[in-house]
Design a protein around this motif. Structure first.
Motif, PDB file in Angstrom:
ATOM      1  N   ALA A  61      42.046  41.713  27.529  1.00 20.64           N
ATOM      2  CA  ALA A  61      43.082  42.737  27.707  1.00 20.64           C
ATOM      3  C   ALA A  61      42.691  44.079  27.104  1.00 20.64           C
ATOM      4  N   GLU A  62      41.883  44.071  26.052  1.00 20.53           N
ATOM      5  CA  GLU A  62      41.452  45.319  25.407  1.00 20.53           C
ATOM      6  C   GLU A  62      39.933  45.402  25.343  1.00 20.53           C
ATOM      7  N   ASP A  63      39.283  44.931  26.361  1.00 20.19           N
ATOM      8  CA  ASP A  63      37.826  44.925  26.438  1.00 20.19           C
ATOM      9  C   ASP A  63      37.308  46.303  26.841  1.00 20.19           C
ATOM     10  N   PRO A  64      36.214  46.796  26.237  1.00 18.41           N
ATOM     11  CA  PRO A  64      35.697  48.128  26.583  1.00 18.41           C
ATOM     12  C   PRO A  64      35.341  48.282  28.066  1.00 18.41           C
ATOM     13  N   VAL A  65      34.851  47.212  28.691  1.00 17.09           N
ATOM     14  CA  VAL A  65      34.479  47.302  30.105  1.00 17.09           C
ATOM     15  C   VAL A  65      35.725  47.456  30.963  1.00 17.09           C
ATOM     16  N   PHE A  66      36.707  46.587  30.747  1.00 19.70           N
ATOM     17  CA  PHE A  66      37.921  46.657  31.558  1.00 19.70           C
ATOM     18  C   PHE A  66      38.720  47.919  31.254  1.00 19.70           C
ATOM     19  N   ASP A  67      38.664  48.389  30.005  1.00 14.15           N
ATOM     20  CA  ASP A  67      39.327  49.653  29.674  1.00 14.15           C
ATOM     21  C   ASP A  67      38.709  50.811  30.450  1.00 14.15           C
ATOM     22  N   TRP A  68      37.388  50.781  30.641  1.00 11.81           N
ATOM     23  CA  TRP A  68      36.713  51.861  31.359  1.00 11.81           C
ATOM     24  C   TRP A  68      36.917  51.733  32.865  1.00 11.81           C
ATOM     25  N   VAL A  69      36.784  50.506  33.378  1.00 11.44           N
ATOM     26  CA  VAL A  69      36.932  50.299  34.826  1.00 11.44           C
ATOM     27  C   VAL A  69      38.369  50.546  35.256  1.00 11.44           C
ATOM     28  N   LEU A  70      39.309  50.069  34.475  1.00 11.12           N
ATOM     29  CA  LEU A  70      40.737  50.170  34.798  1.00 11.12           C
ATOM     30  C   LEU A  70      41.458  50.798  33.609  1.00 11.12           C
ATOM     31  N   PRO A  71      41.361  52.120  33.435  1.00  9.07           N
ATOM     32  CA  PRO A  71      41.933  52.756  32.249  1.00  9.07           C
ATOM     33  C   PRO A  71      43.461  52.676  32.161  1.00  9.07           C
ATOM     34  N   ASP A  72      44.138  52.506  33.273  1.00  8.57           N
ATOM     35  CA  ASP A  72      45.593  52.404  33.265  1.00  8.57           C
ATOM     36  C   ASP A  72      45.996  50.972  32.896  1.00  8.57           C
ATOM     37  N   PRO A  73      46.718  50.767  31.786  1.00 11.88           N
ATOM     38  CA  PRO A  73      47.078  49.406  31.366  1.00 11.88           C
ATOM     39  C   PRO A  73      47.858  48.619  32.421  1.00 11.88           C
ATOM     40  N   ALA A  74      48.705  49.286  33.181  1.00 10.86           N
ATOM     41  CA  ALA A  74      49.469  48.580  34.216  1.00 10.86           C
ATOM     42  C   ALA A  74      48.541  48.086  35.322  1.00 10.86           C
ATOM     43  N   ALA A  75      47.582  48.925  35.723  1.00  6.84           N
ATOM     44  CA  ALA A  75      46.607  48.502  36.746  1.00  6.84           C
ATOM     45  C   ALA A  75      45.744  47.362  36.223  1.00  6.84           C
ATOM     46  N   ARG A  76      45.369  47.436  34.939  1.00  4.15           N
ATOM     47  CA  ARG A  76      44.556  46.378  34.330  1.00  4.15           C
ATOM     48  C   ARG A  76      45.342  45.068  34.319  1.00  4.15           C
ATOM     49  N   ALA A  77      46.622  45.134  34.008  1.00  5.00           N
ATOM     50  CA  ALA A  77      47.457  43.927  33.982  1.00  5.00           C
ATOM     51  C   ALA A  77      47.599  43.310  35.370  1.00  5.00           C
ATOM     52  N   ARG A  78      47.672  44.165  36.398  1.00  7.81           N
ATOM     53  CA  ARG A  78      47.781  43.659  37.778  1.00  7.81           C
ATOM     54  C   ARG A  78      46.457  43.102  38.273  1.00  7.81           C
ATOM     55  N   SER A  79      45.365  43.783  37.953  1.00  7.63           N
ATOM     56  CA  SER A  79      44.052  43.423  38.500  1.00  7.63           C
ATOM     57  C   SER A  79      43.352  42.310  37.736  1.00  7.63           C
ATOM     58  N   GLY A  80      43.575  42.227  36.419  1.00  7.38           N
ATOM     59  CA  GLY A  80      42.868  41.247  35.598  1.00  7.38           C
ATOM     60  C   GLY A  80      42.936  39.829  36.129  1.00  7.38           C
ATOM     61  N   PRO A  81      44.124  39.302  36.419  1.00  7.87           N
ATOM     62  CA  PRO A  81      44.186  37.932  36.922  1.00  7.87           C
ATOM     63  C   PRO A  81      43.414  37.728  38.228  1.00  7.87           C
ATOM     64  N   LYS A  82      43.442  38.698  39.118  1.00  9.53           N
ATOM     65  CA  LYS A  82      42.707  38.578  40.380  1.00  9.53           C
ATOM     66  C   LYS A  82      41.205  38.564  40.129  1.00  9.53           C
ATOM     67  N   ILE A  83      40.743  39.409  39.208  1.00  8.06           N
ATOM     68  CA  ILE A  83      39.314  39.479  38.895  1.00  8.06           C
ATOM     69  C   ILE A  83      38.847  38.164  38.283  1.00  8.06           C
ATOM     70  N   PHE A  84      39.592  37.647  37.301  1.00  5.55           N
ATOM     71  CA  PHE A  84      39.154  36.416  36.641  1.00  5.55           C
ATOM     72  C   PHE A  84      39.279  35.206  37.557  1.00  5.55           C
ATOM     73  N   ASP A  85      40.244  35.220  38.462  1.00  2.00           N
ATOM     74  CA  ASP A  85      40.318  34.151  39.461  1.00  2.00           C
ATOM     75  C   ASP A  85      39.074  34.183  40.352  1.00  2.00           C
ATOM     76  N   MET A  86      38.651  35.374  40.734  1.00  2.00           N
ATOM     77  CA  MET A  86      37.446  35.527  41.551  1.00  2.00           C
ATOM     78  C   MET A  86      36.211  35.051  40.772  1.00  2.00           C
ATOM     79  N   PHE A  87      36.095  35.431  39.504  1.00  2.89           N
ATOM     80  CA  PHE A  87      34.962  34.997  38.677  1.00  2.89           C
ATOM     81  C   PHE A  87      34.941  33.474  38.539  1.00  2.89           C
ATOM     82  N   PHE A  88      36.118  32.875  38.298  1.00  5.07           N
ATOM     83  CA  PHE A  88      36.204  31.420  38.149  1.00  5.07           C
ATOM     84  C   PHE A  88      35.761  30.720  39.432  1.00  5.07           C
ATOM     85  N   ALA A  89      36.278  31.189  40.561  1.00  7.67           N
ATOM     86  CA  ALA A  89      35.938  30.574  41.843  1.00  7.67           C
ATOM     87  C   ALA A  89      34.482  30.817  42.223  1.00  7.67           C
ATOM     88  N   GLY A  90      33.871  31.879  41.700  1.00  8.45           N
ATOM     89  CA  GLY A  90      32.511  32.252  42.093  1.00  8.45           C
ATOM     90  C   GLY A  90      31.403  31.505  41.383  1.00  8.45           C
TER      91      GLY A  90
END
Length: 192
Positions: free
Chosen positions: A25-54
């Protein structure tokens, strides 16, 4: 006695995604890629689901029984960014942040070692459970499974260096993502 570690199943995906979303949630990479906390909260689960499935069948998805700690490992040689399908999924997850995400991915791949290695792509523990040895247990379980094979990771958090060094990794490079991106340390555990 170290916590039990097991292979994650498809049924674990929701809990794994929740753990990784909280862990990063407060990772430097995700903070830079998705600087808006609301966008990070929306996108994070989709990204990690993709990583898990991949994680391909030869890779490893290791968890503690309650999925409070997770590692995602790619078998040698790690895949590239996965072509058009992966780019489409990533765009759906991140929208216009795709270009920053791709910049990070390209920089990561550019710093991979030349020899085959196991790639510790993601390691995370739910913040509520950090400091209990769970993260160490899931990383060590992966290292135990790969035996003498080399393992590689990168981290954008300097505070992680000592943790990984205690597991046999050493810093083999430092670099920045072009365009003002985060600073990374490459770490290798050579074959032994």
């Amino acid at each position: 006695m170290p916590p039990e570690v097991r292979d994650a199943t498809a049924a674990d995906a929701p809990r794994v995604v929740r753990t990784l979303t909280r862990a990063f949630a407060e990772d430097p990479v995700f903070d830079w890629v998705l600087p808006d906390p609301a966008a990070r909260a929306r996108s994070g689960p989709k990204i990690f689901d993709m990583f898990f499935a991949g994680i391909e069948p030869a890779g490893m998805r290791l968890v503690t029984p309650d999925c409070a700690a997770v590692t995602l490992w790619h078998a040698p040689n790690p895949p590239g960014q996965g072509g058009l399908r992966a780019m489409w999924q990533l765009w759906r997850a991140t929208g216009s942040a795709l270009f920053r995400f791709k910049r990070v991915g390209d920089a990561v791949e550019a710093h991979f070692p030349p020899q085959p290695f196991w790639y510790l792509h993601i390691a995370g523990a739910d913040p509520a459970h950090q400091g209990k040895g769970l993260g160490r247990a899931v990383v060590q379980a992966g290292l135990d499974r790969i035996g003498n094979a080399p393992a590689y990771l990168e981290t954008a958090r300097q505070r992680n260096l000592g943790f990984y060094e205690s597991l046999g990794f050493h810093v083999c490079g430092e670099w920045d993502v072009p365009g003002g991106g985060p600073h990374f340390w490459s770490m290798l555990r050579p074959s032994h």
